[in-house]
Write a protein that holds these residues in place. Structure first.
Motif, mmCIF file in Angstrom:
data_model
loop_
_atom_site.group_PDB
_atom_site.id
_atom_site.type_symbol
_atom_site.label_atom_id
_atom_site.label_comp_id
_atom_site.label_asym_id
_atom_site.label_seq_id
_atom_site.Cartn_x
_atom_site.Cartn_y
_atom_site.Cartn_z
ATOM 1 N N UNK A 356 -44.018 -3.704 -13.137
ATOM 2 C CA UNK A 356 -44.992 -4.551 -12.434
ATOM 3 C C UNK A 356 -44.320 -5.495 -11.444
ATOM 4 N N UNK A 357 -43.136 -5.954 -11.777
ATOM 5 C CA UNK A 357 -42.383 -6.791 -10.828
ATOM 6 C C UNK A 357 -42.132 -6.018 -9.534
ATOM 7 N N UNK A 362 -43.420 -5.415 -3.369
ATOM 8 C CA UNK A 362 -43.766 -4.815 -2.069
ATOM 9 C C UNK A 362 -44.324 -5.890 -1.144
ATOM 10 N N UNK A 363 -45.220 -6.721 -1.674
ATOM 11 C CA UNK A 363 -45.791 -7.818 -0.882
ATOM 12 C C UNK A 363 -44.725 -8.869 -0.577
ATOM 13 N N UNK A 364 -43.847 -9.150 -1.539
ATOM 14 C CA UNK A 364 -42.807 -10.147 -1.335
ATOM 15 C C UNK A 364 -41.884 -9.767 -0.181
ATOM 16 N N UNK A 365 -41.553 -8.476 -0.055
ATOM 17 C CA UNK A 365 -40.588 -8.051 0.959
ATOM 18 C C UNK A 365 -41.092 -8.244 2.382
ATOM 19 N N UNK A 397 -42.020 -26.364 -3.696
ATOM 20 C CA UNK A 397 -43.442 -26.548 -3.990
ATOM 21 C C UNK A 397 -44.111 -25.247 -4.429
ATOM 22 N N UNK A 398 -43.730 -24.135 -3.806
ATOM 23 C CA UNK A 398 -44.387 -22.857 -4.095
ATOM 24 C C UNK A 398 -43.539 -21.985 -5.032
ATOM 25 N N UNK A 399 -42.282 -21.696 -4.627
ATOM 26 C CA UNK A 399 -41.460 -20.777 -5.431
ATOM 27 C C UNK A 399 -41.194 -21.338 -6.824
ATOM 28 N N UNK A 400 -40.940 -22.636 -6.921
ATOM 29 C CA UNK A 400 -40.691 -23.229 -8.234
ATOM 30 C C UNK A 400 -41.990 -23.697 -8.881
ATOM 31 N N UNK A 401 -42.707 -24.595 -8.177
ATOM 32 C CA UNK A 401 -43.890 -25.217 -8.777
ATOM 33 C C UNK A 401 -45.000 -24.234 -9.096
ATOM 34 N N UNK A 402 -45.414 -23.471 -8.101
ATOM 35 C CA UNK A 402 -46.535 -22.555 -8.304
ATOM 36 C C UNK A 402 -46.171 -21.410 -9.239
ATOM 37 N N UNK A 403 -44.945 -20.875 -9.094
ATOM 38 C CA UNK A 403 -44.555 -19.760 -9.966
ATOM 39 C C UNK A 403 -44.496 -20.212 -11.423
ATOM 40 N N UNK A 404 -44.063 -21.448 -11.664
ATOM 41 C CA UNK A 404 -44.052 -21.971 -13.034
ATOM 42 C C UNK A 404 -45.476 -22.025 -13.602
ATOM 43 N N UNK A 405 -46.408 -22.550 -12.799
ATOM 44 C CA UNK A 405 -47.795 -22.680 -13.259
ATOM 45 C C UNK A 405 -48.384 -21.305 -13.581
ATOM 46 N N UNK A 406 -48.170 -20.350 -12.669
ATOM 47 C CA UNK A 406 -48.720 -19.009 -12.891
ATOM 48 C C UNK A 406 -48.046 -18.324 -14.077
ATOM 49 N N UNK A 411 -49.789 -18.173 -18.412
ATOM 50 C CA UNK A 411 -49.458 -17.078 -19.322
ATOM 51 C C UNK A 411 -49.216 -15.720 -18.695
ATOM 52 N N UNK A 412 -48.961 -15.659 -17.375
ATOM 53 C CA UNK A 412 -48.747 -14.358 -16.729
ATOM 54 C C UNK A 412 -47.283 -13.925 -16.752
ATOM 55 N N UNK A 413 -46.403 -14.756 -17.316
ATOM 56 C CA UNK A 413 -45.022 -14.365 -17.534
ATOM 57 C C UNK A 413 -44.243 -14.073 -16.268
ATOM 58 N N UNK A 414 -43.272 -13.166 -16.400
ATOM 59 C CA UNK A 414 -42.375 -12.843 -15.296
ATOM 60 C C UNK A 414 -43.129 -12.297 -14.091
ATOM 61 N N UNK A 415 -44.121 -11.458 -14.322
ATOM 62 C CA UNK A 415 -44.879 -10.862 -13.206
ATOM 63 C C UNK A 415 -45.641 -11.946 -12.441
ATOM 64 N N UNK A 416 -46.233 -12.894 -13.172
ATOM 65 C CA UNK A 416 -46.926 -13.997 -12.511
ATOM 66 C C UNK A 416 -45.986 -14.845 -11.681
ATOM 67 N N UNK A 417 -44.785 -15.059 -12.192
ATOM 68 C CA UNK A 417 -43.808 -15.831 -11.429
ATOM 69 C C UNK A 417 -43.415 -15.091 -10.150
ATOM 70 N N UNK A 418 -43.343 -13.779 -10.218
ATOM 71 C CA UNK A 418 -43.005 -12.997 -9.020
ATOM 72 C C UNK A 418 -44.099 -13.126 -7.948
ATOM 73 N N UNK A 419 -45.319 -13.296 -8.369
ATOM 74 C CA UNK A 419 -46.405 -13.552 -7.411
ATOM 75 C C UNK A 419 -46.139 -14.867 -6.676
#
Length: 453
Positions: A356-357, A362-365, A397-406, A411-419
């Motif tokens: 899933x990561x 694909x979107x991240x790239x 603000x986004x890569x650290x803060x938002x990924x932590x929240x997601x 509760x979306x774990x590693x995949x949520x953090x990748x979002x």
């Protein structure tokens, strides 16, 4: 209709990009080899070394502080025909990087355990993490000098030499890993310690080879009278480029350390999945890195010649190809990720997370490609502050803060953090590409008309 660079520039871009591509593939392979070979040893050793390499990456970015500045200045000075200033810049960069490298290496050796504790390495991983960091960290000063020699050679279009050296070193690293991790050819079976010894020794050999080549084919000597009095203006220019560039990259890597700390709180499986995926994904954006590095050498030459429109057209050309090839590669990786992960591990939790990561990636790239191009090319023109400010704001603000929240509270774990990572890369990519297209970088060069004589 988009304008195309002239045929000679496209030919030069191809000539530069191919060796840089091969060199960077081999550099990435050097790091990935430890992961692949240690995966045959244990998943825990992979997780420990993966966290160690987060810290080592920050150290190498510190070393790039002056080598990155030297590369940009050298490219512009070569374009303007300023040979003396070229020699002064490289000499200053080598001297400062040596002093910096020795200091940082000593600190890594002496305080390795404290650093790993701060990063939250789990107790069951500490012994592996500690031995790998102490060995590779204590000898990391070799990389400080290698980066400077390599940057100087590339700025002068001598890209074939770093490529050849990296190829030799990769072979030595693979042989060393095989012998020392598993105890072949009469060597002791050292596991993680063996991987660390092989990697550190390979980097030392690379520095020696690059130094010998640099003195042979590029700058045979550094006359003392060039540095009496000390060329403070060149040091000032190095700082003007290096401080924002280094600060942005260190900010990025520190944010990744914090993110790795969060991932470490999820599970050992999540940390291992992140390490496996990271090593696979590196090869997806490899073309973007290599064509941007090759293109930025030419952009620097054109800026030194004050040919700003030619630089803009060339930049748009290699950005377009970067995007096409990187996105194609990320789609292929997403489709084949399960099979590749099965080759690394038989842990189904790691494989499920990793698959899933790779889909989210694909979107991240898309954003990463824009970031690599615009951030690096803006710096090549001398526009260094803007990418730094944008990077720091959104990385935290986004890569650290938002990924932590997601990832954790939601509760979306590693995949949520990748979002969250993907959102960060895309927001920064849009902002930096707009800066490139604005043309404000045209006034930022280091070669002024009154110096071109």
């Amino acid at each position: 209709m988009a304008r195309m660079p002239d045929t000679s520039l496209k030919r030069q871009l191809k000539t530069l990009t191919i060796p840089v591509f091969i060199e960077m593939a081999l550099v990435m392979l050097l790091g990935a080899v430890d992961t692949v070979m240690l995966s045959r040893y244990s998943d825990n050793s992979v997780a420990a070394v993966g966290l160690d390499n987060q810290l080592i990456s920050i150290v190498f970015l510190i070393y790039q502080f002056f080598s990155m500045g030297a590369a940009i200045l050298c490219a512009q000075y070569i374009g303007a025909g300023l040979r003396k200033r070229l020699v002064q810049v490289v000499g200053m960069a080598l001297t400062v990087n040596l002093m910096l490298g020795l200091t940082v290496s000593a600190l890594l050796f002496l305080y390795a355990e404290q650093l790993l504790q701060v990063m939250g390495l789990r107790p069951e991983l500490m012994s592996d993490g500690l031995v790998y960091l102490r060995v590779t960290g204590a000898l990391s000063f070799f990389q400080a000098l290698s980066l400077t020699f390599s940057a100087s050679l590339r700025s002068a279009d001598k890209v074939i030499y770093p490529m050849v050296v990296t190829g030799i070193v990769n072979v030595l690293n693979i042989l060393g890993n095989y012998a020392l991790i598993f105890g072949h050819w009469g060597c002791p079976q050292l596991g993680v310690e063996g991987a660390a010894i092989a990697t550190a020794a390979s980097r030392a050999i690379a520095m020696v080879l690059l130094a010998a080549i640099h003195f042979k084919v590029h700058i045979p000597r550094f006359p003392l009278h060039y540095f009496r009095p000390i060329p403070w203006q060149e040091l000032k220019n190095l700082l003007r480029i290096g401080i924002p560039a280094m600060s942005e990259n260190i900010s990025y890597c520190l944010s990744q350390v914090v993110i790795t700390f969060f991932i470490n709180q999820i599970s050992n499986e999540a940390l291992a999945a992140r390490t496996y995926c990271h090593n696979m994904i590196m090869f997806v954006y490899l073309f973007c890195l290599s064509i941007t590095q090759g293109g930025d050498i030419l952009v620097g030459h054109l800026i030194g010649q004050r040919r700003h429109q030619a630089a803009y057209v060339l930049g748009n050309y290699f950005f377009r190809w970067s995007m096409i090839i990187t996105i194609s590669g990320s789609i292929i990786l997403a489709l084949t990720g399960s099979s590749i992960l099965h080759a690394f591990t038989d842990n189904q939790d790691i494989i499920a997370m990793g698959v899933w990561v790779l889909v989210v990636d694909v979107f991240l790239e898309v954003g990463r490609t824009a970031n690599i191009f615009a951030g690096s090319t803006l710096r090549a023109t001398g526009d260094t502050i803007y990418p730094f400010v944008v990077g720091v704001i959104f990385q935290w603000s986004v890569a650290v803060g938002l990924s932590y929240v997601i990832g954790i509270p939601l509760g979306f774990g590693l995949v949520g953090m990748w979002v969250g990572f993907a959102l960060d890369e895309n927001i920064r990519g849009v902002i930096l590409v707009r800066r490139w297209r604005s043309g404000k970088w045209k006034t930022k060069g280091f070669v002024k008309e009154n110096t071109m004589m």
